[in-house]
Enzyme design. Structure first.
Site, PDB file in Angstrom:
ATOM      1  N   GLU A 111      -1.712   0.969 -13.589  1.00 39.92           N
ATOM      2  CA  GLU A 111      -2.013   2.327 -14.054  1.00 39.92           C
ATOM      3  C   GLU A 111      -0.865   3.295 -13.784  1.00 39.92           C
ATOM      4  O   GLU A 111      -0.568   4.161 -14.606  1.00 39.92           O
ATOM      5  CB  GLU A 111      -3.309   2.839 -13.414  1.00 39.92           C
ATOM      6  N   TYR A 167      -7.066  11.099 -14.887  1.00 40.07           N
ATOM      7  CA  TYR A 167      -7.160   9.853 -15.642  1.00 40.07           C
ATOM      8  C   TYR A 167      -7.084   8.635 -14.741  1.00 40.07           C
ATOM      9  O   TYR A 167      -7.939   7.747 -14.782  1.00 40.07           O
ATOM     10  CB  TYR A 167      -6.064   9.758 -16.724  1.00 40.07           C
ATOM     11  N   ASP A 193      -7.951   8.954 -21.846  1.00 37.32           N
ATOM     12  CA  ASP A 193      -6.496   8.911 -21.977  1.00 37.32           C
ATOM     13  C   ASP A 193      -6.124   9.306 -23.404  1.00 37.32           C
ATOM     14  O   ASP A 193      -6.990   9.668 -24.206  1.00 37.32           O
ATOM     15  CB  ASP A 193      -5.960   7.512 -21.659  1.00 37.32           C
TER      16      ASP A 193
END
Length: 302
Positions: free
Chosen positions: A44, A127, A145
């Site tokens: 991520e 996020y 996102d």
DNA sequence: AAAACGGGGCA
DNA sequence: TGCCCAGTTTT
């Protein structure tokens, strides 16, 4: 404001998009069952503003070298920045390292499993906290996102592109759209993101193969143009370009490099004036991306 | 709310 | 060339 779609329409979208995902999802290493929460977290960080294709080889190398938060937290050398390579936004590498240290200090070396705890880590925002909670710990967080925003804008709001910045209305819609079942909710997040990445793309959406083309509000409305013109970021001649060039030089050397030599090397491709060069060196040092000792610059030790 | 922050690839 | 990419932090 877009109307909330009917429960029937929402359920139909769930079935179609998750069904499409079952058949077409990419086999990405951080999606595999054997991937650890740490592996998800590293992915991520790397995927923030960086496409999957460029992340894949770097992620693989990072997981080989630093398979746990403890391994990364204990890494004192500039190898972190060197291993980040040309992914861009190298401050992410520093933040990931700092996050690993926080995990050691405050979470017993285990990636925390709640969005609130995750969001408190360096480099983890709205996020990323939701994404790690969802994809690593199967928690039904609302993940939003750029891909998901675009799918929602088109399929449910009838617009070519989402708003410039994430709005309350978008978050409400995303929340309304979440499947009630937690397991399905996580799958929905991943599936919608994947649809945006592979089919409902920004430039040339592949509506012919889209599982919700029949009900897509944007398509039904005749694919109207965007209501604003995206403002791209400039690049040539910017501090970002020069900072990037200096960082690339530092990564290519062991130890320090004289500032005069750096100046000479960057002038082979760029033409900074003294003020810009000094400004960029100073800001890199201030950001912790470089270390200055006398007239030399080097990658910093952590 | 807006700016700063990398870099590569594709139309 | 311009635009886009699994955003976050700072101003």
């Amino acid at each position: 404001m877009p109307q909330t779609p009917t429960p029937t329409a929402v359920a139909d979208a769930h079935t179609r998009i998750i069904g499409w995902f079952d058949a077409h999802a990419r086999d990405l290493p951080w999606r595999r069952d054997e991937c650890t929460p740490w592996g998800v977290m590293v992915s991520e960080f790397m995927l923030q503003q960086t496409p999957v294709a460029r992340v894949l080889p770097v992620w693989t190398e990072w997981m080989r070298r630093w398979p746990t938060p403890a391994d990364l937290a204990a890494e004192p050398s500039p190898e972190i920045l060197r291993a980040w390579g040309r992914l861009g936004y190298p401050r992410r590498a520093l933040r990931l390292h700092a996050a690993a240290q926080t995990i050691m200090d405050e979470h017993d070396g285990e990636v925390p499993n709640t969005a609130a705890e995750l969001k408190a880590l360096p480099g983890v925002g709205e996020y990323t906290s939701a994404a790690i909670a969802c994809f690593a710990f199967d928690q039904p967080e609302v993940v939003v996102d750029t891909n998901i925003r675009r799918v929602h804008a088109r399929a449910f709001s009838g617009r070519a592109l989402p708003e410039k910045s994430l709005t309350r209305a978008e978050m409400s819609l995303a929340t309304e759209l979440m499947p009630a079942d937690p397991e399905q909710a996580c799958r929905w997040n991943a599936a919608t993101m994947e649809l945006g990445a592979l089919v409902c793309t920004a430039r040339s959406p592949q509506c012919r193969v889209c599982p919700v083309s029949a009900s897509c509000a944007w398509l039904v409305a005749g694919s109207p143009e965007a209501h604003y013109q995206p403002k791209g970021q400039s690049w040539a001649g910017t501090d970002r370009q020069l900072r990037g060039a200096i960082m690339a030089l530092l990564r290519s050397h062991d130890g320090g490099t004289a500032l005069t030599a750096i100046r000479q090397r960057v002038e082979e491709s760029l033409s900074p004036d003294d003020a810009q060069f000094d400004r960029c060196v100073s800001s890199l040092v201030a950001d912790g991306l470089a270390e200055r000792t006398g007239d030399e610059l080097s990658l910093p030790r952590s």
